[in-house]
Motif scaffolding. Structure first.
Motif, mmCIF file in Angstrom:
data_model
loop_
_atom_site.group_PDB
_atom_site.id
_atom_site.type_symbol
_atom_site.label_atom_id
_atom_site.label_comp_id
_atom_site.label_asym_id
_atom_site.label_seq_id
_atom_site.Cartn_x
_atom_site.Cartn_y
_atom_site.Cartn_z
ATOM 1 N N ASN A 219 3.118 -0.183 -6.955
ATOM 2 C CA ASN A 219 2.026 -0.575 -6.049
ATOM 3 C C ASN A 219 2.188 0.078 -4.686
ATOM 4 O O ASN A 219 3.309 0.320 -4.243
ATOM 5 C CB ASN A 219 2.020 -2.096 -5.849
ATOM 6 N N TYR A 220 1.064 0.314 -4.021
ATOM 7 C CA TYR A 220 1.075 0.862 -2.662
ATOM 8 C C TYR A 220 0.653 -0.243 -1.699
ATOM 9 O O TYR A 220 -0.319 -0.955 -1.951
ATOM 10 C CB TYR A 220 0.110 2.058 -2.559
ATOM 11 N N ALA A 221 1.419 -0.422 -0.634
ATOM 12 C CA ALA A 221 1.062 -1.406 0.399
ATOM 13 C C ALA A 221 1.008 -0.680 1.740
ATOM 14 O O ALA A 221 1.518 0.437 1.854
ATOM 15 C CB ALA A 221 2.104 -2.523 0.452
ATOM 16 N N TRP A 222 0.369 -1.313 2.712
ATOM 17 C CA TRP A 222 0.297 -0.646 4.020
ATOM 18 C C TRP A 222 0.241 -1.673 5.138
ATOM 19 O O TRP A 222 -0.064 -2.855 4.903
ATOM 20 C CB TRP A 222 -0.921 0.285 4.090
ATOM 21 N N THR A 223 0.549 -1.228 6.353
ATOM 22 C CA THR A 223 0.510 -2.143 7.490
ATOM 23 C C THR A 223 0.178 -1.384 8.770
ATOM 24 O O THR A 223 0.101 -0.144 8.755
ATOM 25 C CB THR A 223 1.859 -2.893 7.649
ATOM 26 N N THR A 224 0.003 -2.120 9.822
ATOM 27 C CA THR A 224 -0.337 -1.515 11.102
ATOM 28 C C THR A 224 0.919 -1.339 11.955
ATOM 29 O O THR A 224 1.716 -2.250 12.100
ATOM 30 C CB THR A 224 -1.363 -2.396 11.874
ATOM 31 N N VAL A 225 1.112 -0.111 12.433
ATOM 32 C CA VAL A 225 2.164 0.170 13.413
ATOM 33 C C VAL A 225 1.512 1.062 14.472
ATOM 34 O O VAL A 225 1.312 2.262 14.251
ATOM 35 C CB VAL A 225 3.373 0.903 12.769
ATOM 36 N N ILE A 274 0.360 -12.028 5.042
ATOM 37 C CA ILE A 274 0.298 -10.592 5.358
ATOM 38 C C ILE A 274 0.980 -9.784 4.252
ATOM 39 O O ILE A 274 0.660 -8.625 4.005
ATOM 40 C CB ILE A 274 0.899 -10.306 6.762
ATOM 41 N N HIS A 275 1.911 -10.441 3.533
ATOM 42 C CA HIS A 275 2.530 -9.813 2.358
ATOM 43 C C HIS A 275 1.441 -9.512 1.324
ATOM 44 O O HIS A 275 1.289 -8.370 0.879
ATOM 45 C CB HIS A 275 3.593 -10.753 1.760
ATOM 46 N N ALA A 276 0.671 -10.513 0.991
ATOM 47 C CA ALA A 276 -0.386 -10.324 -0.033
ATOM 48 C C ALA A 276 -1.456 -9.350 0.462
ATOM 49 O O ALA A 276 -1.880 -8.449 -0.265
ATOM 50 C CB ALA A 276 -1.006 -11.666 -0.387
ATOM 51 N N ALA A 277 -1.816 -9.488 1.738
ATOM 52 C CA ALA A 277 -2.890 -8.639 2.303
ATOM 53 C C ALA A 277 -2.499 -7.158 2.310
ATOM 54 O O ALA A 277 -3.343 -6.285 2.168
ATOM 55 C CB ALA A 277 -3.199 -9.097 3.726
ATOM 56 N N ALA A 278 -1.194 -6.900 2.408
ATOM 57 C CA ALA A 278 -0.719 -5.512 2.535
ATOM 58 C C ALA A 278 -1.112 -4.650 1.329
ATOM 59 O O ALA A 278 -1.174 -3.423 1.420
ATOM 60 C CB ALA A 278 0.798 -5.506 2.721
ATOM 61 N N PHE A 279 -1.400 -5.324 0.188
ATOM 62 C CA PHE A 279 -1.712 -4.574 -1.036
ATOM 63 C C PHE A 279 -3.220 -4.368 -1.218
ATOM 64 O O PHE A 279 -3.648 -3.745 -2.183
ATOM 65 C CB PHE A 279 -1.122 -5.296 -2.262
ATOM 66 N N CYS A 280 -4.016 -4.875 -0.257
ATOM 67 C CA CYS A 280 -5.471 -4.666 -0.326
ATOM 68 C C CYS A 280 -5.799 -3.310 0.297
ATOM 69 O O CYS A 280 -5.469 -3.083 1.461
ATOM 70 C CB CYS A 280 -6.216 -5.772 0.424
ATOM 71 N N ALA A 285 -8.826 4.873 -0.795
ATOM 72 C CA ALA A 285 -7.407 4.945 -1.169
ATOM 73 C C ALA A 285 -7.204 4.352 -2.561
ATOM 74 O O ALA A 285 -6.466 4.895 -3.389
ATOM 75 C CB ALA A 285 -6.561 4.198 -0.146
ATOM 76 N N LYS A 286 -7.895 3.247 -2.822
ATOM 77 C CA LYS A 286 -7.818 2.563 -4.130
ATOM 78 C C LYS A 286 -8.160 3.545 -5.251
ATOM 79 O O LYS A 286 -7.465 3.650 -6.246
ATOM 80 C CB LYS A 286 -8.847 1.414 -4.110
ATOM 81 N N LYS A 287 -9.214 4.318 -5.014
ATOM 82 C CA LYS A 287 -9.729 5.273 -6.026
ATOM 83 C C LYS A 287 -8.615 6.237 -6.436
ATOM 84 O O LYS A 287 -8.372 6.466 -7.612
ATOM 85 C CB LYS A 287 -10.905 6.027 -5.381
ATOM 86 N N ILE A 289 -5.172 5.951 -5.677
ATOM 87 C CA ILE A 289 -3.889 5.345 -6.028
ATOM 88 C C ILE A 289 -3.946 4.607 -7.359
ATOM 89 O O ILE A 289 -3.040 4.728 -8.174
ATOM 90 C CB ILE A 289 -3.432 4.397 -4.883
ATOM 91 N N GLU A 290 -5.068 3.911 -7.612
ATOM 92 C CA GLU A 290 -5.107 3.088 -8.822
ATOM 93 C C GLU A 290 -5.592 3.868 -10.036
ATOM 94 O O GLU A 290 -5.574 3.378 -11.151
ATOM 95 C CB GLU A 290 -5.894 1.807 -8.554
ATOM 96 N N SER A 291 -6.012 5.118 -9.806
ATOM 97 C CA SER A 291 -6.481 5.912 -10.956
ATOM 98 C C SER A 291 -5.322 6.742 -11.524
ATOM 99 O O SER A 291 -5.393 7.277 -12.611
ATOM 100 C CB SER A 291 -7.576 6.883 -10.506
ATOM 101 N N LYS A 292 -4.241 6.824 -10.755
ATOM 102 C CA LYS A 292 -3.115 7.693 -11.185
ATOM 103 C C LYS A 292 -2.391 7.055 -12.371
ATOM 104 O O LYS A 292 -2.267 5.830 -12.434
ATOM 105 C CB LYS A 292 -2.139 7.870 -10.024
#
Ligand SMILES: NCCCCCc1nc2ccccc2[nH]1
Length: 292
Positions: A219-225, A274-280, A285-287, A289-292
């Motif tokens: 899975n790919y997750a992301w956050t703000t820095v 924020i853990h769960a939200a990080a994977f939204c 990007a979904k197109k 990452i999730e198609s691979k």
């Protein structure tokens, strides 16, 4: 160049450059691997720069260190043995140490100057080194993993700089294969995985490699820095074949208590929501990452 300002100019983010107002340069050096600089900024505290790229600032390092550590460690029960590749600043160590189930933490950082500069200028980050469970190995993470005993870690955290420079090999398939070998069945890896705004092509390659190497979840997750390019950074969360890992539902909330050895600052950023939200992910990007 505007006097009194540092601009993060790089071919990795053409046409843009985040800038910070400089109060004072505190350290400038050249290690065997990279240029190292520390400056006091006007509004983000002290800043660590490697080869002209911002690695951490005192004001927002909590977001990156807490997410890269707790996204994997809160997704498995009872992590005992953890390996950190890179992360010479010590911030990931500080976060891993919050997990009382952890018995041993290995860290392999290639550049001793990063360790020394962090201990000197970022004591609240380098506090991680004071935990008695930590063993520091100064050397190449690729070699360290090749030598690691099979199935010996519950988690491997790859806190690397960007793929241009000493960290280049840490984004390639052979490295991911050596990580998978060193992990137990159902063990987890979390890597620094760039920006969906800037590096979708790099991310596409990382996801492809990880899906081939890691037969559990990917899975790919992301956050703000705020002080990383485009203001966001991502993480690749992977698990090896074995007991199922559901990264999106944290099963092991941190028992955030005083560190056995040092009282570290309380969590400033990470929490279960924020853990769960990080994977939204946004659709673009979904197109990919999730198609691979
Ligand atoms: N352009 C985004 C860079 C992200 C860098 C993350 C990071 N920050 C670090 C500090 C010390 C050693 C390794 C590190 N890796």
């Amino acid at each position: 160049v505007i006097p009194g300002w540092f601009s993060e100019i790089s071919t990795m983010w053409p046409g843009e450059a985040h800038s910070l107002k400089v109060e004072k340069i505190l350290f400038q050096g050249k290690s065997d691997y990279q240029d190292v600089m520390v400056f006091q900024s006007a509004t983000y505290g002290k800043v660590l720069v490697l080869d002209g790229v911002i690695q951490l600032t005192e004001r927002d390092e909590c977001a990156y260190q807490e997410m890269i550590t707790h996204l994997p460690l809160c997704s498995i029960s009872n992590p005992k043995k953890v390996l950190v590749i890179g992360g010479g600043d010590g911030g990931v160590l500080r976060e891993v140490a919050r997990h009382s189930s952890v018995e041993h933490i290995d860290i392999c950082e290639i550049d001793k100057m990063v360790v020394d500069v962090s201990k000197e200028h970022f004591p609240d980050v380098a506090v991680g080194y004071e935990d008695p469970r930590v063993t520091l190995h100064v050397g190449d993470g690729v070699a360290f993993l090749k030598a690691a005993q099979e199935g010996s870690y519950d988690a491997v955290i790859v806190d690397s700089s960007d793929p241009i420079g000493p960290a280049q090999e840490l984004f390639e398939k052979p490295f991911f294969e050596s990580v998978a070998k060193a992990l137990r069945p159902g063990g987890v890896m979390c890597t620094q995985a760039e920006s969906i705004w800037l590096h979708m092509h790099i991310i596409e390659g990382i996801v492809e490699n990880c899906r081939q190497v890691f037969k559990g979840s990917v899975n790919y997750a992301w956050t703000t820095v705020p002080t990383y390019p485009s203001g966001v950074i991502g993480f690749m969360l992977c698990s090896t074949e074995g007991p199922k890992v559901d990264f999106k539902n944290p099963i092991n909330p941190i028992d955030v208590k005083e560190n056995q050895h040092k009282s570290t600052v309380p969590l400033k950023f990470y929490n279960q929501e924020i853990h769960a939200a990080a994977f939204c992910l946004p659709s673009f990007a979904k197109k990919v990452i999730e198609s691979k």
